[in-house]
Design a protein around this motif. Structure first.
Motif, mmCIF file in Angstrom:
data_model
loop_
_atom_site.group_PDB
_atom_site.id
_atom_site.type_symbol
_atom_site.label_atom_id
_atom_site.label_comp_id
_atom_site.label_asym_id
_atom_site.label_seq_id
_atom_site.Cartn_x
_atom_site.Cartn_y
_atom_site.Cartn_z
ATOM 1 N N ASN A 32 20.506 86.180 92.999
ATOM 2 C CA ASN A 32 21.006 87.509 92.604
ATOM 3 C C ASN A 32 20.454 88.601 93.506
ATOM 4 O O ASN A 32 21.188 89.498 93.942
ATOM 5 N N SER A 33 19.164 88.532 93.804
ATOM 6 C CA SER A 33 18.541 89.538 94.667
ATOM 7 C C SER A 33 19.132 89.506 96.069
ATOM 8 O O SER A 33 19.404 90.552 96.662
ATOM 9 N N TYR A 34 19.330 88.299 96.596
ATOM 10 C CA TYR A 34 19.918 88.175 97.930
ATOM 11 C C TYR A 34 21.312 88.786 97.976
ATOM 12 O O TYR A 34 21.643 89.549 98.883
ATOM 13 N N ILE A 35 22.148 88.441 97.003
ATOM 14 C CA ILE A 35 23.526 88.957 96.971
ATOM 15 C C ILE A 35 23.522 90.474 96.850
ATOM 16 O O ILE A 35 24.267 91.173 97.563
ATOM 17 N N LEU A 36 22.707 91.001 95.968
ATOM 18 C CA LEU A 36 22.634 92.449 95.792
ATOM 19 C C LEU A 36 22.180 93.144 97.072
ATOM 20 O O LEU A 36 22.787 94.119 97.511
#
Length: 127
Positions: free
Chosen positions: A8-12
């Motif tokens: 999630n952090s990477y995508i965001l």
């Protein structure tokens, strides 16, 4: 879906940095509530809270308010060689407008179009 926090952090982070995420929140009456992200990269400057959004962001004319429908507009030319994927969706707060940079897709599609045109010209010469 059970997506790990790291994913999630990477995508965001990818959306914010690589796709130049920007957003607007608009009341159902067209009043601009808030905004953020990289709006200046889309040529959107000097916004005024409380003023009608279509007077400030021309390409939204006729798209808002949303009637419980989500709209996705790919490759919108919103300025001089500025292309964005525009996502519009309703929420309890108002209508959201998300902008994600799409210059790479536009350049790729332009290259494909040029190659197709070259191929057609070559076929005409052979005939």
């Amino acid at each position: 879906m059970n997506i790990p926090n790291s994913v999630n952090s990477y995508i965001l982070n990818f959306l914010i940095e690589e796709r130049s995420l920007a957003y607007l929140l608009v009341k159902k009456d067209g009043e601009l509530l808030t905004w953020g992200g990289k709006l200046t990269e889309y040529g959107i400057n000097n916004l005024c809270q409380g003023k009608n959004v279509t007077e400030q962001v021309f390409f939204l004319e006729g798209l808002l308010p949303l009637d419980n429908v989500t709209i996705f507009l790919p490759l919108v030319n919103i300025g001089q060689k500025i292309f964005a994927d525009v996502h519009l969706f309703p929420s309890a707060e108002g209508d959201w407008v998300l902008l994600l940079d799409n210059i790479w897709d536009n350049q790729y599609l332009s290259l494909l179009q040029q190659k197709a045109n070259d191929f057609i010209l070559l076929q005409e010469k052979l005939i």
